[in-house]
Design an enzyme around this catalytic site. Structure first.
Site, short mmCIF file in Angstrom:
data_model
loop_
_atom_site.label_atom_id
_atom_site.label_comp_id
_atom_site.label_asym_id
_atom_site.label_seq_id
_atom_site.Cartn_x
_atom_site.Cartn_y
_atom_site.Cartn_z
N THR A 87 56.26 -6.46 -21.43
CA THR A 87 56.72 -5.35 -22.26
C THR A 87 57.80 -5.77 -23.23
O THR A 87 57.91 -5.22 -24.32
CB THR A 87 57.23 -4.20 -21.37
OG1 THR A 87 56.17 -3.81 -20.49
CG2 THR A 87 57.64 -3.00 -22.19
N THR A 163 57.78 -7.06 -16.22
CA THR A 163 58.61 -6.71 -15.06
C THR A 163 57.83 -6.53 -13.77
O THR A 163 58.40 -6.67 -12.68
CB THR A 163 59.41 -5.43 -15.34
OG1 THR A 163 58.51 -4.35 -15.61
CG2 THR A 163 60.33 -5.61 -16.53
N ASP A 164 56.53 -6.23 -13.84
CA ASP A 164 55.79 -5.90 -12.62
C ASP A 164 55.80 -7.02 -11.60
O ASP A 164 55.87 -6.78 -10.39
CB ASP A 164 54.35 -5.50 -12.96
CG ASP A 164 54.24 -4.08 -13.47
OD1 ASP A 164 55.29 -3.42 -13.63
OD2 ASP A 164 53.11 -3.64 -13.74
N LYS A 240 61.90 -5.34 -7.73
CA LYS A 240 61.77 -4.18 -8.61
C LYS A 240 61.57 -2.95 -7.73
O LYS A 240 60.56 -2.81 -7.06
CB LYS A 240 60.58 -4.36 -9.56
CG LYS A 240 60.41 -3.20 -10.54
CD LYS A 240 59.26 -3.46 -11.52
CE LYS A 240 59.12 -2.28 -12.49
NZ LYS A 240 58.04 -2.49 -13.50
#
Length: 422
Positions: A87, A163-164, A240
């Site tokens: 992203t 980020t995942d 996360k």
């Protein structure tokens, strides 16, 4: 009144002050508030006062334009920007509404003009994927690319990553590389053309951290929902914990390794003045650069749940390694224990972690745990399940006794005792 002006708007018994955004139209004003969030205000009955003109040249910086020409400055450090997609390097396709990875590392410099003047940059693209498509093979390519950048003289490396699965990749490089300089992963929860994007702050803070003293693999993301500090999480202790919040990443079982003060980072020029550390770390230049990138990829992470079909464990036959994300102190249904014992007898390394976010595995308290130990299952302390999978992949390929390695701390993933953090 133009985009980039700082304005004060009185409306509906409220007052908002911020920078006028180019998405303002004839019906609505869009302001970026000091906290980083955007707010839309109906022009009807809105009283607008221009506080300061031309605070930020939004139209030029957001339009992209020609490629950035960054001249070498001998007084600045050199930071390698290694892009894998995600992203932070994405934009929105307004035809479909999907977020698409489109930028290479040079585009990141154009998209984040605030990076200019902080360092000498080298851009490199390893992959152009969303992070759910990350693979161990790309980890190996990434480790090799980072090694080459350090060999070429980079004073620090910033890895742009979705980020995942960032926590997995950060853990992988923690084991695969011995580094004499900082390696800093960063990303964004929201793409650059969406309200309250976190890409600029995260990128600036990551570059600041890459010029600091800690020769560690770290994850640099928002520490709070506002644009104040970024947290520096050790690559093997981060998780996360929220799908969309800007401060989604947390160090589990302790405090972050360090923080970056955004205001001080913005004022600095590659001097790492905004970086402070809260725990011991490996200092810059203390270690020698080395790569150990072999991985045993036939490793699975399984999560037992009540009512789980025992047949679901059959596909684990023949695996090199299995991480069990057990319940509580590290348990499974007692009917599963014979299956795990069979796996161990057939040569599979089986290690136990916990589904709990805090605390550590201890299979010496209840009968189930003692039976698991008798079956040959290895305790992994308070190692996070995702980190444990990456660690076992690495240990199987790089150590003579992977079962022993899973019970020892190698890269800060396993603490000697759990702390009662609140």
């Amino acid at each position: 009144m133009n985009p980039g002006d700082r304005v004060r708007v009185e409306h509906d018994d409220a007052t908002d002050e911020g920078v006028l955004m180019p998405t303002t139209d004839e019906d609505h004003l869009v302001l970026k508030l000091d906290g980083g969030y955007n707010v839309g205000i109906s022009r009807e009955e809105a009283d607008v006062e221009v506080v300061e003109s031309g605070v930020y040249d939004i139209e030029e910086s957001e339009a992209g334009g020609e490629a950035s020409e960054i001249e070498f400055d001998a007084d600045l450090p050199t930071v390698a920007l290694v892009s894998t997609g995600g992203t932070i390097a994405s934009t929105v396709d307004y035809r479909t509404g999907a977020v698409t990875a489109r930028f290479d590392a040079e585009d990141v410099l154009r998209a984040v003009p605030e990076l200019a003047g902080r360092a000498n940059y080298r851009g490199r693209v390893v992959a152009d994927i969303l992070s759910e498509n990350m693979t161990p093979a790309i980890w190996q390519e990434l480790a090799e690319a980072v090694k080459e950048e350090i060999e070429a003289g980079a004073d620090g490396v910033v890895v742009m990553h979705g980020t995942d699965t960032m926590q997995f990749s950060a853990a992988a490089l923690s084991y695969m590389l011995d580094t004499p300089v900082p390696i800093v992963f960063t990303g964004s929860q929201r793409s650059a053309d969406r309200p309250s994007s976190d890409n600029v702050m995260n990128a600036v803070c990551a570059v600041e951290a890459a010029t600091a003293d800690a020769a560690e693999v770290m994850v640099c993301m928002h520490a709070t929902p506002s644009d104040d500090d970024c947290a520096l999480h050790r690559g093997t202790r981060v998780r996360k914990n929220h799908t969309s919040r800007r401060d989604a990443f947390e160090t589990v079982g302790g405090e972050p390794l360090g923080t970056v003060d955004y205001e001080r980072a913005k004022d600095g020029q590659g001097d790492a003045a905004g970086v402070s550390f809260h725990d011991d770390y490996t200092a810059r230049g203390e270690g020698e650069l080395a790569i150990h990138s072999e991985l045993a990829t036939d490793v699975e992470l399984v999560k037992p749940t009540p009512g789980m079909d025992p047949a679901a464990w059959d596909y684990l036959d023949g695996k090199d390694g299995v991480i069990v994300e057990g319940t509580g102190l590290g348990h499974v249904h007692t009917d599963i224990i014979p299956r795990l014992e069979e796996l161990v007898e057939d040569g599979t390394t089986v290690a136990m972690t916990s589904q709990c976010l805090e605390g550590r595995v201890c299979d010496r308290v209840y009968d189930t745990g003692r039976d698991l130990l008798d079956a040959g299952v290895v305790e992994s302390g308070d190692t996070l399940p995702g980190t444990a999978k990456v660690k076992l992949m690495w240990a199987l390929a790089n150590t003579n006794n992977p079962a022993d390695a899973m019970g020892r701390d190698l890269e800060g993933e396993l603490t000697e005792e759990s702390q009662p953090w609140t």
